[in-house]
Design an enzyme around this catalytic site. Structure first.
Site, PDB file in Angstrom:
ATOM      1  N   HIS A 153       0.834  -1.211   0.000  1.00 25.05           N
ATOM      2  CA  HIS A 153       0.000   0.000   0.000  1.00 25.05           C
ATOM      3  C   HIS A 153       0.874   1.268   0.000  1.00 25.05           C
ATOM      4  O   HIS A 153       0.427   2.327   0.393  1.00 25.05           O
ATOM      5  CB  HIS A 153      -0.957   0.024   1.190  1.00 25.05           C
ATOM      6  CG  HIS A 153      -1.661  -1.269   1.414  1.00 25.05           C
ATOM      7  ND1 HIS A 153      -2.800  -1.633   0.711  1.00 25.05           N
ATOM      8  CD2 HIS A 153      -1.362  -2.309   2.229  1.00 25.05           C
ATOM      9  CE1 HIS A 153      -3.173  -2.846   1.103  1.00 25.05           C
ATOM     10  NE2 HIS A 153      -2.326  -3.275   2.014  1.00 25.05           N
ATOM     11  N   SER A 283      15.522  19.724 -15.718  1.00 23.80           N
ATOM     12  CA  SER A 283      14.427  20.691 -15.740  1.00 23.80           C
ATOM     13  C   SER A 283      14.947  21.999 -16.308  1.00 23.80           C
ATOM     14  O   SER A 283      16.066  22.414 -16.027  1.00 23.80           O
ATOM     15  CB  SER A 283      13.886  20.910 -14.324  1.00 23.80           C
ATOM     16  OG  SER A 283      13.027  22.043 -14.277  1.00 23.80           O
TER      17      SER A 283
END
Length: 479
Positions: A153, A283
């Site tokens: 999870h 970036s």
């Protein structure tokens, strides 16, 4: 028109290998048509039709020198791609012109060629998949003993090892490998079936000789490398075949997405990173960034590929009776792009896996931030064995665990549970053992052995069995 003024497919323009691009190129397609016409004429001659050696030789001399401009001009007049190429081939082979395409329908060349392209495409995929598996197997072997925090999870769970985690991805690709192998073996050939699949035109050519018509079908198929022509076809082979093949490619995309997406998550944790080149820009604004752009590209293309089998399912379902043409334009896009996307995905995965960076200290630090909580059951058992009261020990650990968790969550501090236990008189008898109890290697079970067993029993034998075969086949179908 300049290439800069018209749409270019990024799969061929940016990403795909020359081998896969060639496999779906006009040159491969139309030279295969010519090879099919030669195989048909040769076989018809062998079975008694009045076809000469001169005609066959003339056709063989012009298998690859295709005048695409002339074919384009013919198609503009005839509005039929197969007939346009028959005319151009006939102009190059005047002696053979009367017998080119004798008794055949358009799908003799179009469908059979697509089956050849899918078979050859799967062989390229098999070779690239083996490369990914080989690199990944070595990675799993190298890191099979390195403990890492497991997640369920996406919450901290019991420990596994880096090699075992990547072994799960490896196993998925091994499942895919078995499917690719099976599809290569099972992909059928349309063969020589005539206009609506009844072979009526060939029965006419051979004066009703059923055995010769049956033999023609098998011999032409064998000449093109197939031993299993379909018994029954309409004008086309069942479009269900496309669905089966693309389902295999979709399976590879699913495996790739799972692995690449997990690498993206691990990159955020700074535990594992894909290769990042010296001058690579992460970036345009944030110069410090090392974005997992290769893994993101894998996921992007995999998402596209995973959706294509549904397209094939719809195409098969809506074919009317012996055939309709609404499959054609769709398949001209769907089939090549599925293979091109799978090709790019596997090339990217090989690059990612081959240069993957692992950061052991970060991995260890994350383990130690969670392991004290996971080790509490072991600590309880050791304290009880040393004479402690189980209920008192349990309650003390509960209180200390909650306090340590509060420090981590509310104050942003580190997990100090072990220090708390070492100073608690209830745990004095095991204080000297706590560091030993917290060794990460003690919490990984058989993870390392499982990887070793899998590599030894399954992966290495498969790689050994297929390495020479796939290298030879890929070379044979390349440019």
């Amino acid at each position: 028109m300049s290439d800069h003024n018209s749409y270019q497919n990024p799969l061929t323009g940016r990403y795909a290998s020359k081998e896969m691009s060639y496999n779906w190129s006009p040159q491969k397609k139309h030279s295969t048509w010519r090879r099919l016409w030669v195989a048909l004429a040769e076989s018809e001659k062998e079975l008694g039709l009045a076809i000469t050696d001169e005609q066959i030789a003339e056709m063989k001399a012009h298998l690859d020198d295709i005048d695409f401009e002339a074919a384009k001009a013919e198609e503009a007049k005839l509005r039929h791609d197969v007939m346009s190429h028959i005319h151009v081939f006939g102009a190059q082979c005047p002696a053979a012109k009367p017998i080119i395409h004798l008794g055949a329908t358009s799908c003799f060349v179009t469908d059979n060629t697509e089956l050849i392209q899918m078979r050859d495409g799967l062989k390229i995929i098999l070779s690239k998949l083996l490369k990914v598996i080989s690199i990944l197997a070595n990675f799993c072997d190298e890191y099979k003993d390195m403990p890492t925090l497991g997640f369920t999870h996406y919450q901290p769970a019991q420990l596994t090892t880096v090699g075992k985690r990547f072994g799960l991805y490896l196993q998925d690709f091994m499942f895919d490998l078995a499917r690719v192998e099976a599809e290569i073996e099972n992909i059928p050939f349309r063969g020589v079936k005539g206009t609506t699949g009844t072979q009526a035109s060939f029965m006419e050519l051979f004066n009703g000789d059923t055995e010769k018509v049956r033999t023609l079908d098998k011999v032409v198929s064998a000449k093109m490398g197939f031993t299993n022509p379909v018994y029954l076809s309409g004008q086309t082979y069942s479009r269900k075949v496309d669905y089966y093949v693309l389902t295999v490619l979709s399976g590879i995309a699913q495996s790739a997405y799972k692995m690449a997406n997990d690498i993206r998550l691990l990159a955020n944790l700074k535990e594992v990173e894909e290769p990042f080149e010296k001058s690579q820009v992460g970036s345009s604004a944030m110069a410090y960034k090392r974005n997992p752009m290769r893994s993101e590209r894998v996921c992007s293309l995999a998402r596209y590929l995973m959706n294509l089998p549904q397209n094939c399912a719809q195409t098969h379902a809506v074919q009317w009776f012996e055939r309709t043409l609404d499959d054609s334009a769709n398949r001209r896009i769907t089939l090549p792009e599925a293979f091109l996307a799978a090709d790019v995905i596997l090339s990217l995965l090989a690059n990612i896996t081959d240069g993957m960076q692992v950061y052991p200290k970060v991995i260890h630090a994350r383990i130690m931030s969670e392991l004290p909580f996971m080790a509490t059951e072991n600590i309880i058992m050791e304290a009880v064995k040393a004479g402690g009261d189980r209920q008192d020990i349990h309650e003390a650990i509960r209180v200390h665990s909650q306090a340590a968790a509060r420090v981590v969550k509310a104050e942003g501090g580190r997990n100090d549970l072990i220090e708390r236990l070492k100073t608690d008189p209830l745990f004095a008898s095991v204080a000297g053992k706590l560091d030993e109890i917290l060794k990460p290697e003690s919490f990984t079970g058989r993870a390392s052995g499982q990887v070793t067993d899998y590599l030894t029993d399954v992966v290495r034998p498969a790689l050994e069995r297929l390495k020479d075969k796939t290298a030879a086949e890929t070379e044979a179908i390349s440019v």
